[in-house]
Enzyme design. Structure first.
Site, PDB file in Angstrom:
ATOM      1  N   GLU A   1       2.942   8.993  -1.720  1.00 45.05           N
ATOM      2  CA  GLU A   1       2.490   8.051  -2.760  1.00 45.05           C
ATOM      3  C   GLU A   1       1.567   8.766  -3.735  1.00 45.05           C
ATOM      4  OE1 GLU A   1       0.686   5.181   0.128  1.00 45.05           O
ATOM      5  OE2 GLU A   1       2.384   3.929  -0.422  1.00 45.05           O
TER       6      GLU A   1
ATOM      7  N   CYS B   1      -1.334  -3.933   0.103  1.00 50.59           N
ATOM      8  CA  CYS B   1      -2.471  -3.584  -0.763  1.00 50.59           C
ATOM      9  C   CYS B   1      -2.261  -4.034  -2.204  1.00 50.59           C
ATOM     10  CB  CYS B   1      -2.704  -2.074  -0.718  1.00 50.59           C
ATOM     11  SG  CYS B   1      -1.198  -1.108  -0.958  1.00 50.59           S
TER      12      CYS B   1
END
Ligand code: FUB
Ligand code: ZN
Length: 668
Positions: A323, A414
């Site tokens: 990521e 998230c």
């Protein structure tokens, strides 16, 4: 309650002003800014009425709340997947608190209190709060060490959880004046102060955000230990032994921005959300301590990111594995990862860079991200989300990690809860102030109330941005006052697709923007991207300007080889894409020749009201026999990038080849 809340949040900025050293520019608190437009008020209202309740509901139904309840009783088994799942509750409380500050709501207020009670019960007597361990410390999952903070540097997220808790607690305290969550946060922060620091325990937090949270606690308490600890954590980076020769970002420390001390870092690197929170924390600490080395580092890192590592619609974090940021100019389209949280972090960081430097280029990046690669992360319904934000969807070609449709929640959720807290804070990005310098950064109809030399000043904006470039600002001082009104002239209106040479307009835009004061054109200087109008302002003085809303063909630097021979479409701050739904089921087969002329039309009934772009283009068609390829003339429709995937799933593209030779064969 409303009056109290408004007071608290403005006190917050006053408290900040009272620090010895701080950001030279201060934002006008979001509670002082009332929006009356459609674009943002509808989103903030959807966030309030749909996203916040849905988020709390999901925290309950997925077991996140239960984790706290089990921790209180030291019984049971951690029942969600990640040790940082606690933060979804903290972030939702943060968003709910901002919302309460703008929109008092007894029911929500009580509900939040009930959550805080549950959180408080899960806190251990010395302040430690982390359900993944407290539930059953003898049987912890693989992300945790058997001792507290043992695996913090890797993946336990104990300090990450603390950071989000602090941010939620500060927001809640400022919104409601209640100390219930704040006391929990302070007890935890005091434990960290006792545990970490020179001569105590050392660690470079595995996922940053505790630094930003500690700074927020410092701002409201004035307790210097919190600021010192934030700086300590930042300075801990870059001292661990890694295999520097390895290309693997976990082995060489780059994933955690831990390969070098932060002051030696000059590239946006590693996990993108971690990076954004680190650079934001460094900006905060630099502002509060005057640390020039931090400043020099984040300036270099910013230049690197904006010059080499940002997608054309403002997204960052190109690489899915980790990521993270890729190498310079590594911005693939088919596999673009672009986590929504990274876009949110990018907004946090660019706001801070602006507050440090007062240059509009930071707001240019903030605006590009906000209006494009960030709000694409939430569906128009307010309860469906993208975790990744694709640049290109091609039937049959995409990597399985790249989402084609939004989901209501994720195992790692998230992003949705980050959206919850970002949305209601948006009014706080509109205005800022440094003494008699008043900055207008974003163009959103409504009013901003501030004080200049202790006198009231109200600025009213009237516009239909981002669809229309006509802007009007009415300045209403309590009585005549000298001030420098600094209105941002966006880079995109001055021939700059982004504040670097990564992307540019194919046809230069050389329109001088005429600014009128009370109906008459004036001479003005542009300083740091702002038109500066200095004068003694009186009630009702009106400034008007027209930003050019031509459709721009954006091209990429040659170094972005995947975008060679292609263009992206931009109009004002909005980046466009073509989606299957408007283009006969396909988007990957569109060619936009150089002589294409575009027309635009606003459609109030489409996708919550958007301006669409139409152009006569060519499409590649594969014959029914599968043997022949031909080009067919067609009118294409492009929609704002942020609005894609609200009508089902199918092809989408941001970059369009200008010639057949640049098309990626084969279209199916
Ligand atoms: O590790 C916590 C959060 O989960 C990160 O910020 C996101 O990238 C996701 O991995
Ligand atoms: Zn996320």
């Amino acid at each position: 309650m409303k009056k109290f809340c408004l007071m608290m949040f403005s006190c917050y900025s006053l408290t900040a002003l009272a620090q010895k050293q701080d950001y030279p520019i201060q934002p006008v608190a979001f509670t002082q800014v009332k929006l009356t437009d459609h674009f943002w008020t509808s989103r903030i209202e959807t966030n309030r009425t749909v996203t916040i309740p849905a988020s709390f509901e999901r925290c309950e139904s997925t077991g996140r709340v239960k984790n706290f309840q089990m921790a209180a009783e030291h019984k049971g088994k951690f029942c969600t997947t990640y040790p940082f799942d606690d933060t979804d509750i903290y972030k939702t409380i943060e968003g709910a608190s901002y919302s309460l500050a703008l929109h008092p709501d007894k029911k929500l207020d009580h509900y939040v209190d009930s959550m805080i009670t549950i959180i408080g019960r899960a806190q251990e007597p010395d302040g430690y709060l982390y359900t993944a361990r407290t539930i059953d410390p003898l049987h912890v999952g693989p992300w945790l060490g058997t001792q507290r903070w043992e695996k913090e540097q890797e993946n336990s997220h104990e300090l990450y959880n603390a950071g989000h808790m602090y941010e939620g607690a500060v927001a809640h305290f400022l919104a409601t004046g209640k100390r219930n969550l704040l006391n929990i946060a302070l007890k935890n922060a005091d434990l960290l102060v006792r545990t970490f620091g020179a001569g105590k325990r050392h660690v470079a937090p595995g996922h940053q955000v505790v630094e930003m949270g500690l700074v927020k606690l410092y701002r409201i308490t004035g307790k210097k230990e919190y600021l010192d600890l934030a700086k300590f954590f930042i300075d801990e980076r870059g001292h661990k032994e890694y295999n520097k020769k390895s290309k693997n970002v976990y082995e060489n420390g780059i994933y955690w921005q831990d390969d070098k001390p932060v002051i030696d870092q000059d590239e946006a690197e590693g996990h993108a959300v971690r990076a954004m929170y680190l650079y934001s924390g460094m900006a905060d600490v630099a502002a509060l301590t005057g640390d020039k080395e931090y400043l020099a580092a984040i300036d270099k890192i910013w230049n690197n990111m904006v010059g080499k590592k940002m997608y054309v619609q403002g997204s960052i974090g190109a690489v899915g594995d980790g990521e993270r940021f890729g190498d310079n100019y590594e911005l693939p389209n088919a596999t673009a990862y672009n986590e929504t949280c990274a876009a949110i972090g990018n907004v946090f960081w660019n706001e801070r860079m602006f507050l440090l430097h007062g240059d509009a280029k930071y707001i240019d990046v903030l605006e590009k991200t906000l209006y494009n690669g960030l709000i694409s992360g939430v569906g128009l319904d307010g309860k469906s989300f993208f975790y990744t934000n694709a640049m290109q969807i091609r039937d049959g070609f995409n990597h399985p990690d790249i989402e084609r449709e939004r989901a209501g929640w994720f195992t790692c959720s998230c992003c949705p809860t980050n959206v919850v807290r970002l949305m209601p804070s948006i009014p706080g990005y509109v205005y800022a102030q440094n003494g008699t310098d008043v900055y207008v950064n974003l163009f959103i109809s409504g009013t901003g109330d501030m004080k200049v030399n202790n006198k009231d000043l109200k600025i009213t904006q009237q516009n239909n941005y981002p669809w229309d470039g006509a802007l009007a600002f009415t300045v209403n001082p309590a009585s005549s006052m000298d001030l420098n009104l600094k209105i941002r002239i966006p880079g995109w209106a001055q021939n700059q697709a982004v504040p670097s040479d990564l992307y540019s307009y194919q046809t230069p835009l050389n329109k001088k923007i005429v600014i009128k004061l009370n109906g008459k054109p004036i001479d003005y200087q542009i300083q740091g991207g702002y038109a500066v109008i200095s004068k003694k302002w009186k009630k009702g003085d009106k400034v008007e300007m027209n930003l050019p809303m031509d459709v721009q063909r954006v091209i990429a630097t040659d170094k972005l080889t995947e975008d060679a021979g292609k263009i992206a479409l931009q109009r004002g701050p909005i980046m466009y894409c073509a989606e299957w739904k408007d283009n006969d089921g396909k988007a990957a087969n569109i060619i936009v020749p150089q002589n294409t002329t575009f027309s635009t039309v606003y459609n109030a009934n489409l996708l919550n009201g958007i301006t669409i772009i139409k152009g006569d283009v060519k499409t590649i068609q594969v014959g029914a026999d599968g043997q022949n390829v031909s080009t067919v003339n067609k009118t294409m429709t492009a929609i704002p990038y942020y609005s894609w995937a609200n009508r089902g799933k199918g092809e989408m593209t941001v970059w369009f080849p200008q010639q057949v030779k640049y098309i990626e064969l084969i279209t199916r």
